[in-house]
Design an enzyme around this catalytic site. Sequence first.
Site, PDB file in Angstrom:
ATOM      1  N   ASP A  55       0.878  -1.170   0.000  1.00 26.68           N
ATOM      2  CA  ASP A  55       0.000   0.000   0.000  1.00 26.68           C
ATOM      3  C   ASP A  55       0.910   1.212   0.000  1.00 26.68           C
ATOM      4  O   ASP A  55       1.592   1.490   0.996  1.00 26.68           O
ATOM      5  CB  ASP A  55      -0.885  -0.015   1.236  1.00 26.68           C
ATOM      6  N   TYR A 160      -6.449  15.413  -9.787  1.00 28.13           N
ATOM      7  CA  TYR A 160      -5.695  14.456 -10.585  1.00 28.13           C
ATOM      8  C   TYR A 160      -4.630  15.141 -11.426  1.00 28.13           C
ATOM      9  O   TYR A 160      -3.449  14.776 -11.389  1.00 28.13           O
ATOM     10  CB  TYR A 160      -6.647  13.666 -11.487  1.00 28.13           C
ATOM     11  N   LYS A 164      -0.457  14.796 -11.021  1.00 35.49           N
ATOM     12  CA  LYS A 164       0.431  14.248 -12.055  1.00 35.49           C
ATOM     13  C   LYS A 164       1.465  15.282 -12.511  1.00 35.49           C
ATOM     14  O   LYS A 164       2.593  14.928 -12.868  1.00 35.49           O
ATOM     15  CB  LYS A 164      -0.396  13.742 -13.239  1.00 35.49           C
ATOM     16  N   THR A 195      -9.933   1.212 -18.256  1.00 38.38           N
ATOM     17  CA  THR A 195      -9.600   0.593 -16.978  1.00 38.38           C
ATOM     18  C   THR A 195     -10.634   0.993 -15.932  1.00 38.38           C
ATOM     19  O   THR A 195     -11.517   1.817 -16.191  1.00 38.38           O
ATOM     20  CB  THR A 195      -8.198   1.032 -16.500  1.00 38.38           C
TER      21      THR A 195
END
Length: 237
Positions: A55, A160, A164, A195
Amino acid sequence: MTDKIALVTGANKGIGFEIVRQLGERGITTVIGARDEQRGKEAGEQLAQPHVQLDVTDPDSVRDAARFVETEYGRLDILVNNAGVTVPPPLGLPSATTTETLRRIYETNVFGVVTVTNAMLPLLRRAPAARIVNQSSELASMTRVMVEDSPLWPLNNMPYNSSKAALNMITVTYAKELWGTPIKVNACDPGYCATDINNGMGFITAAEGARIAVHLATLDADGPNARFFQHEGPLPW
């Protein structure tokens, strides 16, 4: 010297699973890092590869995984920081983003990468020429997302995208620290893959998306360093 040893985080499904499969096809022993130990075990059985509970948001779990790699193999040739999370629209809009959401995304996409990389770096230094690959996104490129007629323009997911973008800078800073060593550090965009992270909405397969990470993970000595790539070639930071 035995065959190369790799570790892929978030590897029990999706792109990570395919990266493991494709590295395995090249004869590379690839440890499946999975937050859920049972799912990691099942993926390992499917791919005939080892697995470890990992994790990336739990420092104890990361230390245990590093200890496993050291005990079993003594070094690490390839690290692919693949584990990543996002939030669905419209929750990613800046005005809808809470600091709690931002912290949750950064825990995996940013802090987790640093935790894992630092834990594995002593093992990577023992390899003849290690490779670190960080799974980023075209949405991290400020150049690309600011093109108004681009399909990226409406994808204004602050947690997000910014995580990144931070990951890209992390990639560069590790590459600078390791400059002059045989270790190469690069980031890549797998493309819009179907996905779980996007509920299967992507238009290329996870297997196709995995190819760029596999390519960067297996670069020759004259390959690029401190760069950002997608399948079609280099991306602007």
